[in-house]
Write a protein that holds these residues in place. Structure first.
Motif, PDB file in Angstrom:
ATOM      1  N   VAL A 219       0.967  -1.336  -0.077  1.00  0.00           N
ATOM      2  CA  VAL A 219       0.120   0.030  -0.031  1.00  0.00           C
ATOM      3  C   VAL A 219       0.865   1.337   0.103  1.00  0.00           C
ATOM      4  N   LEU A 220       0.581   2.033  -0.869  1.00  0.00           N
ATOM      5  CA  LEU A 220       0.976   3.484  -0.813  1.00  0.00           C
ATOM      6  C   LEU A 220       0.037   4.509  -0.402  1.00  0.00           C
ATOM      7  N   ILE A 221       0.310   5.381   0.489  1.00  0.00           N
ATOM      8  CA  ILE A 221      -0.614   6.364   0.987  1.00  0.00           C
ATOM      9  C   ILE A 221      -0.266   7.579   0.699  1.00  0.00           C
ATOM     10  N   PHE A 222      -1.014   8.450  -0.173  1.00  0.00           N
ATOM     11  CA  PHE A 222      -0.738   9.620  -0.664  1.00  0.00           C
ATOM     12  C   PHE A 222      -1.391  10.664  -0.198  1.00  0.00           C
ATOM     13  N   ASP A 223      -0.673  11.527   0.232  1.00  0.00           N
ATOM     14  CA  ASP A 223      -1.504  12.737   1.076  1.00  0.00           C
ATOM     15  C   ASP A 223      -1.609  13.970   0.013  1.00  0.00           C
ATOM     16  N   VAL A 224      -3.095  13.970  -0.240  1.00  0.00           N
ATOM     17  CA  VAL A 224      -3.274  14.973  -1.364  1.00  0.00           C
ATOM     18  C   VAL A 224      -4.252  16.012  -0.807  1.00  0.00           C
ATOM     19  N   ASP A 225      -4.179  16.046   0.587  1.00  0.00           N
ATOM     20  CA  ASP A 225      -4.651  17.326   1.162  1.00  0.00           C
ATOM     21  C   ASP A 225      -4.052  18.425   0.757  1.00  0.00           C
ATOM     22  N   LEU A 226      -4.384  19.276  -0.009  1.00  0.00           N
ATOM     23  CA  LEU A 226      -3.814  20.579  -0.421  1.00  0.00           C
ATOM     24  C   LEU A 226      -3.584  21.768   0.569  1.00  0.00           C
ATOM     25  N   GLY A 227      -4.571  21.815   1.682  1.00  0.00           N
ATOM     26  CA  GLY A 227      -4.844  22.601   2.641  1.00  0.00           C
ATOM     27  C   GLY A 227      -3.943  22.168   3.871  1.00  0.00           C
ATOM     28  N   PHE A 228      -4.266  21.156   4.316  1.00  0.00           N
ATOM     29  CA  PHE A 228      -3.725  20.670   5.518  1.00  0.00           C
ATOM     30  C   PHE A 228      -3.211  19.326   5.678  1.00  0.00           C
ATOM     31  N   ALA A 229      -2.125  18.911   4.962  1.00  0.00           N
ATOM     32  CA  ALA A 229      -1.585  17.840   4.664  1.00  0.00           C
ATOM     33  C   ALA A 229      -0.820  17.398   6.149  1.00  0.00           C
ATOM     34  N   ASN A 230      -1.180  16.161   6.664  1.00  0.00           N
ATOM     35  CA  ASN A 230      -0.384  15.736   7.931  1.00  0.00           C
ATOM     36  C   ASN A 230      -0.351  14.324   8.095  1.00  0.00           C
ATOM     37  N   VAL A 231      -0.175  13.438   7.014  1.00  0.00           N
ATOM     38  CA  VAL A 231      -0.008  12.203   7.024  1.00  0.00           C
ATOM     39  C   VAL A 231       1.461  11.885   7.916  1.00  0.00           C
ATOM     40  N   ASP A 232       2.299  12.828   7.440  1.00  0.00           N
ATOM     41  CA  ASP A 232       3.617  12.618   7.798  1.00  0.00           C
ATOM     42  C   ASP A 232       3.831  12.889   9.075  1.00  0.00           C
ATOM     43  N   VAL A 233       2.935  14.046   9.722  1.00  0.00           N
ATOM     44  CA  VAL A 233       2.765  14.283  10.931  1.00  0.00           C
ATOM     45  C   VAL A 233       2.382  13.033  11.894  1.00  0.00           C
ATOM     46  N   LEU A 234       1.171  12.506  11.505  1.00  0.00           N
ATOM     47  CA  LEU A 234       0.706  11.432  12.286  1.00  0.00           C
ATOM     48  C   LEU A 234       1.746  10.233  12.217  1.00  0.00           C
ATOM     49  N   LEU A 235       2.878  10.229  11.453  1.00  0.00           N
ATOM     50  CA  LEU A 235       3.641   9.178  11.360  1.00  0.00           C
ATOM     51  C   LEU A 235       5.014   9.417  12.096  1.00  0.00           C
ATOM     52  N   GLY A 236       4.914  10.822  12.376  1.00  0.00           N
ATOM     53  CA  GLY A 236       6.274  11.164  13.339  1.00  0.00           C
ATOM     54  C   GLY A 236       7.387  11.562  12.118  1.00  0.00           C
ATOM     55  N   ARG A 237       7.220  11.773  10.927  1.00  0.00           N
ATOM     56  CA  ARG A 237       8.210  11.871  10.054  1.00  0.00           C
ATOM     57  C   ARG A 237       8.185  13.604   9.466  1.00  0.00           C
ATOM     58  N   SER A 238       9.029  13.949   9.156  1.00  0.00           N
ATOM     59  CA  SER A 238       9.032  15.388   8.621  1.00  0.00           C
ATOM     60  C   SER A 238       9.847  15.658   7.363  1.00  0.00           C
ATOM     61  N   ASN A 239      10.696  14.909   7.081  1.00  0.00           N
ATOM     62  CA  ASN A 239      11.300  15.194   5.850  1.00  0.00           C
ATOM     63  C   ASN A 239      10.724  14.967   4.528  1.00  0.00           C
ATOM     64  N   LYS A 240      10.098  16.333   4.216  1.00  0.00           N
ATOM     65  CA  LYS A 240       8.892  16.176   3.095  1.00  0.00           C
ATOM     66  C   LYS A 240       9.658  16.418   1.754  1.00  0.00           C
ATOM     67  N   GLU A 241       9.191  15.308   0.933  1.00  0.00           N
ATOM     68  CA  GLU A 241       9.489  15.739  -0.702  1.00  0.00           C
ATOM     69  C   GLU A 241       8.197  15.349  -1.279  1.00  0.00           C
ATOM     70  N   SER A 242       7.761  16.470  -2.257  1.00  0.00           N
ATOM     71  CA  SER A 242       6.478  16.230  -2.818  1.00  0.00           C
ATOM     72  C   SER A 242       6.464  15.996  -4.112  1.00  0.00           C
ATOM     73  N   ILE A 243       5.155  15.916  -4.754  1.00  0.00           N
ATOM     74  CA  ILE A 243       5.292  15.879  -6.300  1.00  0.00           C
ATOM     75  C   ILE A 243       6.017  16.983  -6.693  1.00  0.00           C
ATOM     76  N   ALA A 244       5.501  18.189  -6.323  1.00  0.00           N
ATOM     77  CA  ALA A 244       5.935  19.435  -6.715  1.00  0.00           C
ATOM     78  C   ALA A 244       7.784  19.340  -6.816  1.00  0.00           C
ATOM     79  N   THR A 245       8.118  18.808  -5.578  1.00  0.00           N
ATOM     80  CA  THR A 245       9.709  18.728  -5.740  1.00  0.00           C
ATOM     81  C   THR A 245      10.283  17.698  -7.004  1.00  0.00           C
ATOM     82  N   MET A 246       9.333  16.665  -7.069  1.00  0.00           N
ATOM     83  CA  MET A 246       9.721  15.888  -8.108  1.00  0.00           C
ATOM     84  C   MET A 246       9.847  16.488  -9.360  1.00  0.00           C
ATOM     85  N   ILE A 247       8.945  17.264  -9.728  1.00  0.00           N
ATOM     86  CA  ILE A 247       8.811  17.781 -11.164  1.00  0.00           C
ATOM     87  C   ILE A 247      10.081  19.043 -11.073  1.00  0.00           C
ATOM     88  N   GLU A 248       9.910  19.962 -10.218  1.00  0.00           N
ATOM     89  CA  GLU A 248      11.003  20.891 -10.188  1.00  0.00           C
ATOM     90  C   GLU A 248      12.411  20.504 -10.266  1.00  0.00           C
TER      91      GLU A 248
END
Ligand SMILES: Nc1ncnc2c1ncn2[C@@H]1O[C@H](COP(=O)(O)OP(=O)(O)OP(=O)(O)O)[C@@H](O)[C@H]1O
Ligand SMILES: [Mg+2]
Length: 285
Positions: A56-85
């Motif tokens: 399973v892949l969980i994909f946080d697409v909440d554009l306003g209040f993304a927080n799956v990483d917070v619930l997992l206690g992880r904060s090194n965020k890379e996003s789709i935007a970074t991937m394209i950039e």
């Protein structure tokens, strides 16, 4: 591709025998009202599926209040935007959480997707498509309400799980989602989760009433997927930044989650187009 990303991709692919590609399904977890428990449901449902040997892949697409990483206690965020950039592979931005759960953090850049130039759009398409067959489920934790992006996620997903609490405000907002989605496409199958129930009886009554109303006024059938009790272990787990299924595996909410998962896995599946279908519908539906 970074070495770490390469290793992760190979590890995931290695678990799938070549001839048995997984039939990746996209599940959008959504709600009308905010704060009803979508992210906690999406994350712990994902983990419960992992415990049933699903990839399973969980994909946080909440554009306003993304927080799956917070619930997992992880904060090194890379996003789709970074991937394209930065012209990265999608495997560079996929992270590995507990029990081998894969996740992509929020701020996903999906809203910019509609205005990307052609080469960036192609990149976006090919990177996302490359996940097809490597996982069984992609779970989208969406934002609440009827934003343009939210509606597109709902219309494009293979399955939609609508989360509501028994409170009338939450139910009214959930009804608005069903009404809007139904007006756009009558073939979207929505499954209902009643979260924060005081008892199974309350959950069942809430679900039955909701279904009656959608049948009467919209001629729309909604399936009940299950009930999650109001359980203080959930806010406690949130404070610890550990998913409740792992922090308190035997609490009432965890037991209910396992029940929901086994119900879900028993439902008949009609295979749809997976990621390619999802992307096409996101853009053109
Ligand atoms: N079954 C439950 N019992 C008790 N508390 C719960 C339950 N489900 C969720 N909560 C609490 O409700 C709050 C909101 O949960 P969550 O962040 O998952 O909601 P959300 O729908 O994703 O919110 P948002 O719309 O802001 O994304 C959290 O503080 C969580 O601890
Ligand atoms: Mg949320």
């Amino acid at each position: 591709m970074f070495d770490q990303a390469k290793q992760l991709r190979e590890k995931v692919l290695h678990k799938t025998p070549k001839k048995e590609k997984r039939q990746t399904r996209i599940i959008a977890v959504t709600s009308g009202k905010g704060g009803v428990g979508k992210s906690n449901f999406a994350l712990n449902f994902a983990l419960s599926l992992v415990q049933q040997n699903k990839k399973v892949l969980i994909f946080d697409v909440d554009l306003g209040f993304a927080n799956v990483d917070v619930l997992l206690g992880r904060s090194n965020k890379e996003s789709i935007a970074t991937m394209i950039e930065k012209d990265l592979s999608i495997w560079d931005i996929i992270e590995e959480g507990p029990n081998g759960l894969l996740f992509i953090s929020g701020g996903s850049g999906f809203n910019e997707m509609f205005s990307l130039d052609e080469s960036k759009m192609n990149k976006f398409f090919s990177e996302l498509s490359s996940i097809q067959g490597s996982v069984d489920y992609i779970i989208l934790d969406t934002g609440a309400g009827l934003s343009y992006e939210n509606l597109r996620f709902i219309l494009a997903a293979d399955d939609v799980i609508l989360v509501t609490t028994p409170e009338p405000t939450s139910i009214t907002d959930a009804y608005s989602i069903v009404k809007m989605v139904h007006a756009k496409d009558q073939n979207v199958h929505m499954k209902l989760i009643i979260n924060q129930c005081m008892s199974d009886k309350e959950g069942k009554q809430t679900a039955d009433n909701f279904k009656k109303v959608t049948e009467q006024f919209l001629h729309k059938q909604i399936e009940t997927l299950g009930f999650i009790p109001s359980d203080l272990h959930i806010p406690n787990a949130v404070k610890k930044q550990i998913p409740f299924l792992l922090a308190y595996p035997n609490c009432h909410a965890s037991q209910a989650m396992h029940h929901v998962t086994s119900e879900f896995l028993q439902l008949p599946v009609s295979y749809k187009l997976g990621i390619k279908g999802f992307l096409l519908k996101m853009l053109f539906k």
